[in-house]
Enzyme design. Structure first.
Site, mmCIF file in Angstrom:
data_model
loop_
_atom_site.group_PDB
_atom_site.id
_atom_site.type_symbol
_atom_site.label_atom_id
_atom_site.label_comp_id
_atom_site.label_asym_id
_atom_site.label_seq_id
_atom_site.Cartn_x
_atom_site.Cartn_y
_atom_site.Cartn_z
ATOM 1 N N GLY A 10 0.812 -1.219 0.000
ATOM 2 C CA GLY A 10 0.000 0.000 0.000
ATOM 3 C C GLY A 10 0.841 1.262 0.000
ATOM 4 O O GLY A 10 0.449 2.276 -0.576
ATOM 5 N N ASN A 11 2.018 1.197 0.639
ATOM 6 C CA ASN A 11 2.896 2.363 0.652
ATOM 7 C C ASN A 11 3.428 2.686 -0.739
ATOM 8 O O ASN A 11 3.853 3.805 -0.998
ATOM 9 C CB ASN A 11 4.068 2.131 1.616
ATOM 10 C CG ASN A 11 3.624 2.166 3.062
ATOM 11 O OD1 ASN A 11 2.923 3.073 3.476
ATOM 12 N ND2 ASN A 11 4.006 1.170 3.832
ATOM 13 N N LYS A 126 -2.063 -3.948 16.744
ATOM 14 C CA LYS A 126 -1.908 -3.092 15.565
ATOM 15 C C LYS A 126 -2.520 -1.718 15.834
ATOM 16 O O LYS A 126 -3.740 -1.573 15.898
ATOM 17 C CB LYS A 126 -2.609 -3.741 14.379
ATOM 18 C CG LYS A 126 -2.419 -3.031 13.061
ATOM 19 C CD LYS A 126 -1.083 -3.342 12.452
ATOM 20 C CE LYS A 126 -0.984 -2.784 11.054
ATOM 21 N NZ LYS A 126 0.341 -3.029 10.471
ATOM 22 N N LYS A 210 -1.561 -8.212 4.002
ATOM 23 C CA LYS A 210 -1.853 -8.475 2.593
ATOM 24 C C LYS A 210 -0.979 -9.581 2.017
ATOM 25 O O LYS A 210 -1.397 -10.294 1.109
ATOM 26 C CB LYS A 210 -1.750 -7.202 1.763
ATOM 27 C CG LYS A 210 -0.365 -6.592 1.636
ATOM 28 C CD LYS A 210 0.288 -6.906 0.298
ATOM 29 C CE LYS A 210 1.635 -6.263 0.106
ATOM 30 N NZ LYS A 210 2.541 -6.093 1.216
ATOM 31 N N LYS A 272 6.595 -10.848 4.981
ATOM 32 C CA LYS A 272 6.807 -11.226 3.579
ATOM 33 C C LYS A 272 7.449 -12.602 3.480
ATOM 34 O O LYS A 272 6.990 -13.466 2.715
ATOM 35 C CB LYS A 272 7.653 -10.166 2.866
ATOM 36 C CG LYS A 272 6.940 -8.836 2.714
ATOM 37 C CD LYS A 272 7.842 -7.764 2.150
ATOM 38 C CE LYS A 272 7.091 -6.466 1.899
ATOM 39 N NZ LYS A 272 6.367 -5.942 3.071
#
Length: 310
Positions: A10-11, A126, A210, A272
């Site tokens: 998203g960044n 979060k 994600k 990741k």
């Protein structure tokens, strides 16, 4: 034709709608390069800055006018899927048209199933949204049932859970469109978290990473590859030290050893590599982590870090 799930951060999409509209044009070129070279894509994007912006807008509105509703994270996530999906779809369609390609593009507002008993819900960590003083935090904790925590002396913020995805509600739709050679955008921001409440799905306030959502979709569609595109060319160890080393290839065993050594940052590379390993452990053959700007070289094996079973 290879089936590939591509995760884009998203960044990498900018910090506001106008900036995003320009950045996705570049993103689209890289993704269409893959399609033009014979690959069938499912694209999963992040939404960190975008969903925070949406959530904060509603919070500010409610703080100034109590007639303006508090809108919770499942709805904010769905809004981010819609507007990021529009920008990505628009950019992809226009890029296809430039190249005289007739490919279809579809954005699917996606619900990601989580387990309400996931341990993440017992200890939400979060941080999201605005900062509040302690009195405001106590009020919100009572009136909205929000979990509030003090954040490094800067004030109090809401914290929510980040559970692992266990399934995708719209998986049949994704599979059907993929078989029709449609370029698909799905599970934006990790998808809208839902859990099965007796016989129906119900939204729940959470954030799904994600990369894990992308790994789950890759598992479901039996993808040939999971590609996680980020800001760096390769996975690195001893990051930001004199002994920094970029890695070209890793086995699952080697990744697990590096995770145990805490080589990867929790908010950056760790999810990741964990998602990459998860895909392989659930039947996938290969995951690749590399740079968005080098996406075609990543597929060709000229850039990125390849993670495989052995």
């Amino acid at each position: 034709m290879a089936k590939i799930v591509v995760a884009v951060g998203g960044n990498a999409l900018g910090n506001n709608p106008e900036e995003q509209k320009e950045i996705v044009k570049i993103t689209a070129k890289n993704l269409v390069d893959m399609v033009e070279n014979g690959h069938n894509l499912v694209i999963v994007h992040g939404n960190g800055p975008q969903v925070g912006m949406i959530n904060q807008a509603f919070s500010i509105a409610n703080a100034h006018d109590k007639n303006s509703p508090v809108v919770d994270f499942p709805e904010c996530g769905s809004m981010s899927q819609g507007y990021i999906g529009f920008h990505l779809t628009n950019a992809l369609v226009n890029e296809f048209k430039k190249r005289k390609m007739t490919n279809d593009v579809a954005t699917i507002v996606t619900q990601t199933i989580v387990d309400k008993k996931d341990s993440a819900f017992k200890n939400p960590t979060k941080p999201i949204g605005m900062f509040y003083d302690q009195q405001q935090a106590e009020i919100l904790s009572k009136t909205q049932q929000w979990d509030m925590k003090e954040d490094s002396g800067r004030g109090w913020r809401r914290v929510i859970a980040s559970p692992k995805p266990i399934d995708i509600v719209e998986k049949k739709v994704i599979t059907t469109l993929l078989e029709a050679n449609t370029t698909i955008i799905a599970a934006g921001g990790g998808g809208i978290p839902v859990y099965l409440n007796q016989a129906s799905y119900q939204g729940i306030a959470a954030v799904i990473d994600k990369d894990f959502a992308a790994a789950k979709i890759a598992e479901i569609i039996k993808a040939d590859k999971l590609i996680i595109l980020t800001a760096v060319d390769r996975v690195m160890i001893n990051y930001n030290t004199e002994n920094e080393e970029a890695l070209e290839k890793l086995t699952v065993t080697e990744v697990e050893k590096l995770i145990a050594e805490k080589q990867f940052g929790e908010g950056s590379m760790l999810p990741k590599v964990q998602a990459a390993v998860s895909f392989i452990q659930n039947g996938g053959q290969e995951s690749i982590i590399g740079s968005l700007e080098e996406s075609e070289k990543v597929i060709q094996g000229l850039s990125g870090t390849r993670i495989c079973k052995a």
